[in-house]
Motif scaffolding. Structure first.
Motif, mmCIF file in Angstrom:
data_model
loop_
_atom_site.group_PDB
_atom_site.id
_atom_site.type_symbol
_atom_site.label_atom_id
_atom_site.label_comp_id
_atom_site.label_asym_id
_atom_site.label_seq_id
_atom_site.Cartn_x
_atom_site.Cartn_y
_atom_site.Cartn_z
ATOM 1 N N ASP A 346 0.840 -1.179 0.000
ATOM 2 C CA ASP A 346 0.000 0.000 0.000
ATOM 3 C C ASP A 346 0.885 1.242 0.000
ATOM 4 N N ASP A 347 0.305 2.408 0.263
ATOM 5 C CA ASP A 347 1.098 3.640 0.209
ATOM 6 C C ASP A 347 2.150 3.732 1.309
ATOM 7 N N LYS A 348 2.063 2.834 2.321
ATOM 8 C CA LYS A 348 3.054 2.818 3.395
ATOM 9 C C LYS A 348 4.149 1.786 3.159
ATOM 10 N N GLY A 349 3.979 0.961 2.124
ATOM 11 C CA GLY A 349 5.002 -0.027 1.816
ATOM 12 C C GLY A 349 4.476 -1.447 1.815
ATOM 13 N N VAL A 350 5.396 -2.398 1.897
ATOM 14 C CA VAL A 350 5.053 -3.818 1.848
ATOM 15 C C VAL A 350 4.509 -4.264 3.208
ATOM 16 N N TYR A 351 3.538 -5.158 3.182
ATOM 17 C CA TYR A 351 2.980 -5.718 4.415
ATOM 18 C C TYR A 351 2.615 -7.172 4.162
ATOM 19 N N LEU A 352 2.350 -7.891 5.227
ATOM 20 C CA LEU A 352 1.792 -9.231 5.097
ATOM 21 C C LEU A 352 0.538 -9.311 5.952
ATOM 22 N N VAL A 353 -0.334 -10.219 5.579
ATOM 23 C CA VAL A 353 -1.523 -10.508 6.374
ATOM 24 C C VAL A 353 -1.491 -11.988 6.733
ATOM 25 N N LEU A 354 -1.521 -12.257 8.029
ATOM 26 C CA LEU A 354 -1.566 -13.637 8.508
ATOM 27 C C LEU A 354 -3.023 -14.026 8.690
ATOM 28 N N HIS A 355 -3.482 -14.968 7.875
ATOM 29 C CA HIS A 355 -4.844 -15.485 7.988
ATOM 30 C C HIS A 355 -4.776 -16.788 8.793
ATOM 31 N N GLN A 356 -5.316 -16.772 9.985
ATOM 32 C CA GLN A 356 -5.249 -17.962 10.831
ATOM 33 C C GLN A 356 -6.422 -17.983 11.796
ATOM 34 N N GLY A 357 -7.142 -19.092 11.812
ATOM 35 C CA GLY A 357 -8.249 -19.253 12.731
ATOM 36 C C GLY A 357 -9.332 -18.219 12.546
ATOM 37 N N GLY A 358 -9.538 -17.758 11.300
ATOM 38 C CA GLY A 358 -10.562 -16.758 11.050
ATOM 39 C C GLY A 358 -10.098 -15.333 11.271
ATOM 40 N N ARG A 359 -8.890 -15.156 11.778
ATOM 41 C CA ARG A 359 -8.362 -13.814 12.015
ATOM 42 C C ARG A 359 -7.486 -13.380 10.851
#
Length: 463
Positions: A346-359
């Motif tokens: 996004d405009d702030k840079g690279v990120y990751l999203v951890l999808h685990q247990g519905g979160r």
């Protein structure tokens, strides 16, 4: 069946009931109901306890907690375990899950109501909502159709005296009764609309009062999980869909949350992909290299992403390395746990999203590098100073030995792990993200070690 920390929403609702009846206010200072509180608690309110923002350390994380689990304790004695401990942070400034806070809430609830926690919940929640198969668990009472709890193996789960979890995790129920609970709570049978709104409005870290409030798969979810030796639970309510998903398990593990999340998706007509259905693909090394770096998942908890021999690797603070396998150029999964990591920008840079247990937990990249520990050589005579037995908690030791020129650690019941020096007093294992620091007195004698692992810092005296 025990539902452990799902108990917290019953404690939170009980507090709201008392507020409606004029017995207390959630903005009240704890010392109003408990005048002999330590000075460190002067600014702690009941609301801080409800939202895990009091700063009171979590007593179930104390080194001596495990050995004390089998023995009964009164609410006063439970509170005594943590009342004189220093706060982890100033009230309201941060969020940290604390069973201590909810044990203290139960203690205050008894003072405000004039009844035991068990009697209050039975008379004001279970009875009015027709929850006939719910109650406060007992090690001695005969409870019809009570399920036995198991640990992986399977083997019988360890014994816990049910006075210990108290108002943080001492209740039991059934799936049918928990449906009655959700229907009663969200239909206005128990609390006023204003009280319910206060209970389900998040304060910090997507946490409200005894429940998390977050978005799961694009849908608002009000949920909470629970776990105790031999039992795991997950209870979720989707208000926009008027949908309840509840799963109780009598085997230690995170399966209930995974199952509940998938059941809710199926109920909404969504497609659900099982881990066995994932198809692994091969990506060019230059694509993998884009994701290397350190990502901030939570306070003092990072996810380190590296590439080793063409393989993307993840490592969470305090844990071991886990290989990741691609299903697309941006989505990866581990084979050792049901989870998925998705990379984005996004405009702030690279990120990751951890999808685990519905979160869905977003972690921005704070550096495109991963701190690499540099190993140095230490003379054997210096290493020999550190050999001995160090007590992490009663009955659980860390034994340090010297095998040739290699310093080795071994925790009670676990295998040997080589340690590598980065200074004369600081050592690290290569199999996990942790550090052991040896501490000496003024005379140069080793007195204890500090184990730094993830957010935990544990002092272990030398025997």
């Amino acid at each position: 069946m025990l539902f452990r920390s799902v108990t917290k929403q019953f404690t939170a609702a009980s507090t709201r009931l008392l507020e409606e009846r004029g017995k207390l206010k959630t903005d009240d200072l704890v010392k109003k109901l408990m005048p002999d509180t330590p000075a460190a608690w002067d600014k702690i309110t009941i609301y801080h306890l409800l939202t895990h923002t009091s700063g009171i350390p979590n007593f179930t994380s104390f080194p001596d907690y495990g050995p004390q689990e089998p023995f009964s304790a009164t609410p006063e004695k439970l509170v005594a375990r943590f009342r004189d401990k220093p706060l982890d942070f100033q009230p309201g400034e941060e969020w940290s899950y604390s069973n201590s806070g909810y044990v203290l809430l139960g203690y205050l609830l008894e003072k405000a109501s004039g009844e035991s926690y068990e009697k209050f919940v039975q008379g004001n929640i279970f009875g009015p909502l027709g929850m006939k198969d719910s109650g406060y668990d007992s090690n001695s009472a005969i409870i019809p159709r009570r399920a036995a709890g198991y640990a992986p193996g399977p083997v019988n789960a360890g014994f816990v005296h049910m006075s210990i979890p108290f108002s943080a995790g001492g209740l039991y129920s059934t799936t049918e009764d928990l449906l009655r609970w959700e229907q009663g709570l969200f239909s206005g049978k128990l609390l006023s609309a204003a009280s319910l709104a206060k209970m389900t409005t998040p304060f910090k870290n997507e946490y409200a009062c005894g429940v998390s409030v977050r978005t799961v798969g694009g849908h608002k979810a009000i949920d909470h999980g629970g776990g105790i030796e031999g039992f795991n639970t997950f209870l979720a309510y989707y208000p926009e869909d008027k949908l309840t998903a509840v799963v109780l398990g009598n085997l230690t593990g995170d399966a209930p949350q995974q199952i509940a999340t998938r059941l809710a998706a199926i109920a909404r007509g969504e497609k659900v992909q099982l881990p066995s259905e994932r198809k692994e693909i091969t990506l060019a090394p230059k694509i993998l290299e884009q994701y290397v770096g350190t990502y901030a998942l939570a306070t003092k908890i990072n996810v380190m992403i590296t590439v080793e021999g063409g393989q993307l690797i993840s490592q969470v603070s305090g844990q071991g390395k886990v290989p990741l396998f691609a299903t697309s150029e941006t989505r990866f999964f581990p084979k050792v746990v049901d989870a998925e990591i998705e990379f984005g920008k996004d405009d702030k840079g690279v990120y990751l999203v951890l999808h685990q247990g519905g979160r869905d937990m977003k972690a921005p990249r704070t550096s495109d590098k991963v701190l690499e520990r540099k190993e140095i050589a230490i003379a054997p005579k210096i290493l020999a100073q550190y050999t001995g037995t160090y007590e992490l908690r009663p009955g659980f030791d860390l034994v340090i030995t010297l095998e040739g020129d290699q310093l080795v650690s071994q925790a009670t019941g676990q295998g040997k792990i080589p340690l590598f020096a980065e200074s004369e007093t600081k050592f690290f294992p290569k199999v996990m993200d942790a550090e052991i620091e040896f501490v000496k007195d003024d005379k140069g004698a080793v007195t204890h070690l500090m184990l730094h692992q993830g957010p935990a810092e544990i002092k272990a005296p030398r025997n």
